[in-house]
Every structure is written in C-alpha cells, then in structure tokens.
Design a protein around this motif. Structure first.
Motif, PDB file in Angstrom:
ATOM      1  N   THR A 162       0.850  -1.194   0.000  1.00  0.00           N
ATOM      2  CA  THR A 162       0.000   0.000   0.000  1.00  0.00           C
ATOM      3  C   THR A 162       0.880   1.236   0.000  1.00  0.00           C
ATOM      4  OG1 THR A 162      -1.697  -1.156   1.283  1.00  0.00           O
ATOM      5  CG2 THR A 162      -1.822   1.253   1.202  1.00  0.00           C
ATOM      6  N   VAL A 163       0.649   2.117  -0.965  1.00  0.00           N
ATOM      7  CA  VAL A 163       1.399   3.369  -1.058  1.00  0.00           C
ATOM      8  C   VAL A 163       0.654   4.444  -0.284  1.00  0.00           C
ATOM      9  CG1 VAL A 163       2.323   5.121  -2.620  1.00  0.00           C
ATOM     10  CG2 VAL A 163       2.290   2.710  -3.318  1.00  0.00           C
ATOM     11  N   GLU A 164       1.340   5.103   0.637  1.00  0.00           N
ATOM     12  CA  GLU A 164       0.722   6.182   1.418  1.00  0.00           C
ATOM     13  C   GLU A 164       0.648   7.442   0.561  1.00  0.00           C
ATOM     14  OE1 GLU A 164       1.893   8.747   5.334  1.00  0.00           O
ATOM     15  OE2 GLU A 164       2.007   6.555   5.514  1.00  0.00           O
ATOM     16  N   PRO A 165      -0.541   7.946   0.294  1.00  0.00           N
ATOM     17  CA  PRO A 165      -0.664   9.102  -0.606  1.00  0.00           C
ATOM     18  C   PRO A 165      -0.465  10.428   0.121  1.00  0.00           C
ATOM     19  CG  PRO A 165      -2.834   8.380   0.087  1.00  0.00           C
ATOM     20  CD  PRO A 165      -1.845   7.436   0.745  1.00  0.00           C
ATOM     21  N   GLY A 166      -0.251  11.469  -0.681  1.00  0.00           N
ATOM     22  CA  GLY A 166      -0.268  12.825  -0.158  1.00  0.00           C
ATOM     23  C   GLY A 166       0.926  13.258   0.654  1.00  0.00           C
ATOM     24  N   ALA A 167       2.048  12.576   0.528  1.00  0.00           N
ATOM     25  CA  ALA A 167       3.197  12.924   1.355  1.00  0.00           C
ATOM     26  C   ALA A 167       4.238  13.760   0.610  1.00  0.00           C
ATOM     27  CB  ALA A 167       3.849  11.650   1.889  1.00  0.00           C
ATOM     28  N   TRP A 168       4.025  14.041  -0.654  1.00  0.00           N
ATOM     29  CA  TRP A 168       5.064  14.655  -1.502  1.00  0.00           C
ATOM     30  C   TRP A 168       4.631  16.063  -1.917  1.00  0.00           C
ATOM     31  CZ3 TRP A 168       9.923  13.584  -2.101  1.00  0.00           C
ATOM     32  CH2 TRP A 168      10.657  14.019  -3.214  1.00  0.00           C
ATOM     33  N   PHE A 169       5.342  17.085  -1.421  1.00  0.00           N
ATOM     34  CA  PHE A 169       5.007  18.474  -1.733  1.00  0.00           C
ATOM     35  C   PHE A 169       6.130  19.185  -2.471  1.00  0.00           C
ATOM     36  CE2 PHE A 169       2.771  17.337   2.228  1.00  0.00           C
ATOM     37  CZ  PHE A 169       1.463  17.500   1.799  1.00  0.00           C
ATOM     38  N   ALA A 170       7.105  18.431  -2.941  1.00  0.00           N
ATOM     39  CA  ALA A 170       8.283  19.030  -3.556  1.00  0.00           C
ATOM     40  C   ALA A 170       7.936  19.768  -4.838  1.00  0.00           C
ATOM     41  CB  ALA A 170       9.315  17.944  -3.856  1.00  0.00           C
ATOM     42  N   ARG A 171       8.640  20.880  -5.072  1.00  0.00           N
ATOM     43  CA  ARG A 171       8.504  21.614  -6.330  1.00  0.00           C
ATOM     44  C   ARG A 171       9.524  21.118  -7.355  1.00  0.00           C
ATOM     45  NH1 ARG A 171       4.695  22.169  -3.762  1.00  0.00           N
ATOM     46  NH2 ARG A 171       3.548  24.092  -3.274  1.00  0.00           N
ATOM     47  N   GLY A 172      10.649  20.593  -6.878  1.00  0.00           N
ATOM     48  CA  GLY A 172      11.607  19.949  -7.759  1.00  0.00           C
ATOM     49  C   GLY A 172      11.291  18.472  -7.861  1.00  0.00           C
ATOM     50  N   LEU A 173      11.546  17.872  -9.044  1.00  0.00           N
ATOM     51  CA  LEU A 173      11.206  16.463  -9.278  1.00  0.00           C
ATOM     52  C   LEU A 173       9.794  16.201  -8.774  1.00  0.00           C
ATOM     53  CD1 LEU A 173      14.591  14.805  -8.211  1.00  0.00           C
ATOM     54  CD2 LEU A 173      13.775  15.154 -10.548  1.00  0.00           C
ATOM     55  N   SER A 174       8.889  17.093  -9.117  1.00  0.00           N
ATOM     56  CA  SER A 174       7.552  17.086  -8.517  1.00  0.00           C
ATOM     57  C   SER A 174       6.759  15.826  -8.824  1.00  0.00           C
ATOM     58  CB  SER A 174       6.774  18.322  -8.978  1.00  0.00           C
ATOM     59  OG  SER A 174       6.632  18.335 -10.390  1.00  0.00           O
ATOM     60  N   GLU A 175       7.038  15.177  -9.947  1.00  0.00           N
ATOM     61  CA  GLU A 175       6.290  13.963 -10.290  1.00  0.00           C
ATOM     62  C   GLU A 175       6.987  12.682  -9.848  1.00  0.00           C
ATOM     63  OE1 GLU A 175       4.350  13.405 -13.920  1.00  0.00           O
ATOM     64  OE2 GLU A 175       3.738  15.481 -14.168  1.00  0.00           O
ATOM     65  N   VAL A 176       8.214  12.807  -9.330  1.00  0.00           N
ATOM     66  CA  VAL A 176       8.902  11.630  -8.798  1.00  0.00           C
ATOM     67  C   VAL A 176       8.506  11.514  -7.330  1.00  0.00           C
ATOM     68  CG1 VAL A 176      11.104  10.410  -8.583  1.00  0.00           C
ATOM     69  CG2 VAL A 176      10.778  12.068 -10.420  1.00  0.00           C
ATOM     70  N   THR A 177       7.235  11.246  -7.104  1.00  0.00           N
ATOM     71  CA  THR A 177       6.681  11.244  -5.758  1.00  0.00           C
ATOM     72  C   THR A 177       7.381  10.209  -4.882  1.00  0.00           C
ATOM     73  OG1 THR A 177       4.976   9.729  -6.522  1.00  0.00           O
ATOM     74  CG2 THR A 177       4.425  12.070  -6.495  1.00  0.00           C
ATOM     75  N   SER A 178       7.693  10.614  -3.671  1.00  0.00           N
ATOM     76  CA  SER A 178       8.412   9.742  -2.751  1.00  0.00           C
ATOM     77  C   SER A 178       7.757   9.826  -1.379  1.00  0.00           C
ATOM     78  CB  SER A 178       9.884  10.163  -2.658  1.00  0.00           C
ATOM     79  OG  SER A 178      10.619   9.237  -1.900  1.00  0.00           O
ATOM     80  N   GLY A 179       7.442   8.690  -0.816  1.00  0.00           N
ATOM     81  CA  GLY A 179       6.813   8.645   0.493  1.00  0.00           C
ATOM     82  C   GLY A 179       6.823   7.231   1.033  1.00  0.00           C
ATOM     83  N   PRO A 180       6.163   6.989   2.157  1.00  0.00           N
ATOM     84  CA  PRO A 180       6.172   5.654   2.758  1.00  0.00           C
ATOM     85  C   PRO A 180       5.293   4.661   1.994  1.00  0.00           C
ATOM     86  CG  PRO A 180       5.576   7.382   4.351  1.00  0.00           C
ATOM     87  CD  PRO A 180       5.482   7.980   2.991  1.00  0.00           C
ATOM     88  N   ILE A 181       5.683   3.403   2.076  1.00  0.00           N
ATOM     89  CA  ILE A 181       4.799   2.324   1.649  1.00  0.00           C
ATOM     90  C   ILE A 181       4.654   1.352   2.815  1.00  0.00           C
ATOM     91  CG2 ILE A 181       5.404   2.519  -0.787  1.00  0.00           C
ATOM     92  CD1 ILE A 181       7.112  -0.021  -0.475  1.00  0.00           C
ATOM     93  N   HIS A 182       3.499   0.728   2.859  1.00  0.00           N
ATOM     94  CA  HIS A 182       3.210  -0.236   3.916  1.00  0.00           C
ATOM     95  C   HIS A 182       3.099  -1.622   3.279  1.00  0.00           C
ATOM     96  CE1 HIS A 182       2.402   3.295   6.360  1.00  0.00           C
ATOM     97  NE2 HIS A 182       1.554   3.716   5.426  1.00  0.00           N
ATOM     98  N   LEU A 183       3.768  -2.587   3.883  1.00  0.00           N
ATOM     99  CA  LEU A 183       3.741  -3.952   3.381  1.00  0.00           C
ATOM    100  C   LEU A 183       3.155  -4.869   4.441  1.00  0.00           C
ATOM    101  CD1 LEU A 183       6.641  -2.489   2.397  1.00  0.00           C
ATOM    102  CD2 LEU A 183       6.729  -4.574   1.038  1.00  0.00           C
ATOM    103  N   GLU A 184       2.256  -5.728   4.025  1.00  0.00           N
ATOM    104  CA  GLU A 184       1.607  -6.658   4.936  1.00  0.00           C
ATOM    105  C   GLU A 184       1.732  -8.074   4.397  1.00  0.00           C
ATOM    106  OE1 GLU A 184      -2.758  -7.481   7.067  1.00  0.00           O
ATOM    107  OE2 GLU A 184      -2.422  -5.674   5.862  1.00  0.00           O
ATOM    108  N   ASP A 185       2.688  -8.809   4.968  1.00  0.00           N
ATOM    109  CA  ASP A 185       2.911 -10.208   4.606  1.00  0.00           C
ATOM    110  C   ASP A 185       3.131 -10.361   3.100  1.00  0.00           C
ATOM    111  OD1 ASP A 185       3.223 -12.882   5.433  1.00  0.00           O
ATOM    112  OD2 ASP A 185       1.179 -13.374   4.816  1.00  0.00           O
ATOM    113  N   VAL A 186       4.028  -9.543   2.566  1.00  0.00           N
ATOM    114  CA  VAL A 186       4.300  -9.526   1.128  1.00  0.00           C
ATOM    115  C   VAL A 186       5.435 -10.498   0.810  1.00  0.00           C
ATOM    116  CG1 VAL A 186       5.092  -8.111  -0.804  1.00  0.00           C
ATOM    117  CG2 VAL A 186       3.502  -7.162   0.892  1.00  0.00           C
TER     118      VAL A 186
END
Length: 344
Positions: A162-186
């Motif tokens: 699961t990708v956590e949305p809404g964590a990326w507010f950068a103006r540089g590399l604005s579309e290379v969104t980076s934030g937490p992901i959650h893994l459950e028994d993957v």
C-alpha cells in the motif's frame, strides 16, 4: 520527430565514452519534460546499457549525465532502474522485465521486518522514501532480519503493498513522488547475504552514478549561459561566470573519467571505492551549487519566471543534489581519509 544528433547533446567523455548508439533514447528523454510515466517508459527501454565495473563504466556514466542534461526526471528514474539491475547482476540474479526502484532508506519511527517462510521470505511493516512505488513494477528493498539488514526483491503489484498518498510536496522532481509504503505479509526474494547490500563494491559505484546525473543536470543548466551568449554579446561579468563554470565542468569531467578508470581497473573496491565515491560526489555537488548560483547571477529572474524548462531544471537540481548531505558527507569523507592515512 527525428532523433537529435549526438554532438551538442550527449555529455561525452572522449573515445571511451561515446554514446552514438543511444541517440534515440536521448530523443525520447527530451520528450519526458518532467513527466514520470514517460520517464518510466524510457527506463523500461534501457536494456542495452553497460554495467559498472565491466570495462564500460564511462559509457554508463556518460549516458546518465546526458539524461541529466536533458531532463532530470528521466535521469532520476533511469538511474534507480539501472542501479537495481546492476545490483541484481552482482548478486547473480535475473532482473526480469519492468521498471525497478531501490528503496534502502531508514527512518527512526518506522521499520520493515523480514520473516523466513519456507523457501522464501515475507515482509511486513513500513518503508520510507519509496520513489514512484505506485508506478514501478518491482523494487529492491532493505528490511530487518533477526541477524541484520538484508536486501529483497519485491513485486510492487502484490496485494499487500500500500502506497501512502499525499506525502510529496516538492517543487523539484515534482512527479517523482516519494513517500512511505506499507507492506503486509508480502512475498519477497532475498538478494545477497545479510549486510551484502552496503558492503559490496557496487554500492560506491552506484553513488557515483547518481553524481553523474547531477553533473549532467549542471551542464544542462550551464548551457543556458552559452545560449544567452549566442544572442547577446556577453559583458565581463557574463564572461567571468562562463569561464568559472567551464573550469569547474572540465575538472569534474576529468574526475569522472578517472573514477571510471579506477572502477574498471579493480582499484575502487572496499575502502578505496568508498573514498573515491565520496570525493566525486562532494566535487560534483559543489559544481551543482556553483552552477545554480552563477546562472542565477548571470541570467537574472527572467528564465526562472518565463522559461519552463530552465525553471524546472533548477528546481529539480536543488532537490536532487540534496541526496548529498553537504557538511555531514564532507565530515564522513574527512574521517575516512584520516583512517586511510591519506597524504596530500
């Protein structure tokens, strides 16, 4: 749209770094224009690219530098994809199809754990700083085992990711969104032994690959000065900025050429490789900051306000180069140099 000619576009490193066969990739990179899906599509095409340490390291870094000079989103995505493929090759594993990322950052408040399960592993927890996790196909991810950190290959399309949305507010590399992901028994596949990811020689070489992208980005920004000089006679101040950047760009080009020679000759292993990478990254980070300063002084606010490509490149560079931790990385280099008994 026809493919551009390599001269004047490619960041060349002499005969050993010729990039003629990649001109179609450079044409595609010019169409990325900060768009992450286009950058990922480009990364998926990078199947005929040299691996570091196998005799053509300079061609690899020249490719990354050229992508950086054209579009830093393209370079950022391509570098991570190629680094993952290189890591898998060093581990004797197949990369398979699709676009790859490498997620190895840690944070104090989250943790990703790996548990042995039959012939494989299962991952559960949270991983920070996962760039484009919702768009990539696969990733190499570090996780904690009972005996230490280990690297794992993971299919990011698994239901438990699961990708956590809404964590990326950068103006540089604005579309290379980076934030937490959650893994459950993957489900995951181990890549290398415990601790291997950080101790392998390729870790240092990958760090230089990132710096090659910064180098290309600095050249792309500095080219705005040359373009201005062609339409307006430069005064003494403009000439001084051009001269200073020419010297710095040349010095760092020579440094990258030297580093590639050391890597291919087997002289950048272990401690020596770590010090080499730290020196290259520190020098190119300084070039990036000098380029941003001098182009701003020489060109004024107009290109930052009315030139979309230049404004995006400067914003991208300012964020991307912060992967170099400034004085902290300099202090780390100083400690390593003293421990190695360096003499000047």
């Amino acid at each position: 749209m026809s493919a551009p000619q390599v001269p004047g576009i490619a960041v060349e490193f002499g005969p050993r770094g010729r990039l003629d066969r990649h001109s179609d990739l450079f044409a595609e990179a010019s169409r990325v224009q900060g768009d992450a899906p286009r950058a990922i599509q480009l990364a998926r095409r990078l199947d005929d690219v040299a691996f570091p340490g196998e005799g053509e390291t300079l061609q690899l870094w020249g490719l990354l530098a050229t992508l950086g000079s054209i579009d830093l989103t393209a370079a950022r995505v391509a570098e991570a994809h190629l680094d993952a493929r290189s890591i898998l090759r060093q581990a004797g594993s197949a990369a398979g199809d699709g676009a790859w990322g490498v997620f190895a950052a840690e944070a104090a408040d989250v943790r990703l754990d790996a548990t042995a399960a039959g012939d494989g592993w299962r991952l559960s927890g949270t991983k920070p700083w996962c760039s484009l996790a919702g768009m990539l196909d696969s990733a190499l991810i570090t996780a904690h085992t009972p005996v230490g950190r280990r690297l794992f290959a993971v299919d990011l399309r698994e239901d438990g990711v699961t990708v956590e949305p809404g964590a990326w507010f950068a103006r540089g590399l604005s579309e290379v969104t980076s934030g937490p992901i959650h893994l459950e028994d993957v489900p995951a596949t181990a890549v290398g032994d415990t601790g291997w990811y950080l101790t392998r020689s390729g870790f240092s070489w990958g760090g230089i690959g990132v710096a090659a992208c910064w180098f290309g980005g600095a050249i792309g920004a500095a080219r705005a000065l040359l373009a201005q000089a062609r339409i307006r006679e430069p005064d003494q101040i403009a000439l001084a900025h051009i001269g200073a950047l020419d010297a710095s760009i040349h010095a760092n080009r020579v440094l990258l050429e030297h580093a590639a020679t050391e890597v291919d000759a087997g002289r950048a292993e272990g401690e020596a490789g770590g010090i080499l990478a730290a020196r290259v990254r520190a020098s190119i980070a300084d070039l990036v900051e000098e380029t941003i300063l001098r182009t701003g002084h020489a060109l004024g606010p107009a290109p930052l306000s009315f030139d979309d490509e230049h404004a995006r490149r400067i914003a991208d560079l300012q964020l991307y180069v912060r992967q170099h931790h400034a004085e902290r990385d300099q202090a780390s280099l100083g400690r390593a140099a003293l421990a190695a008994g360096v003499t000047w």
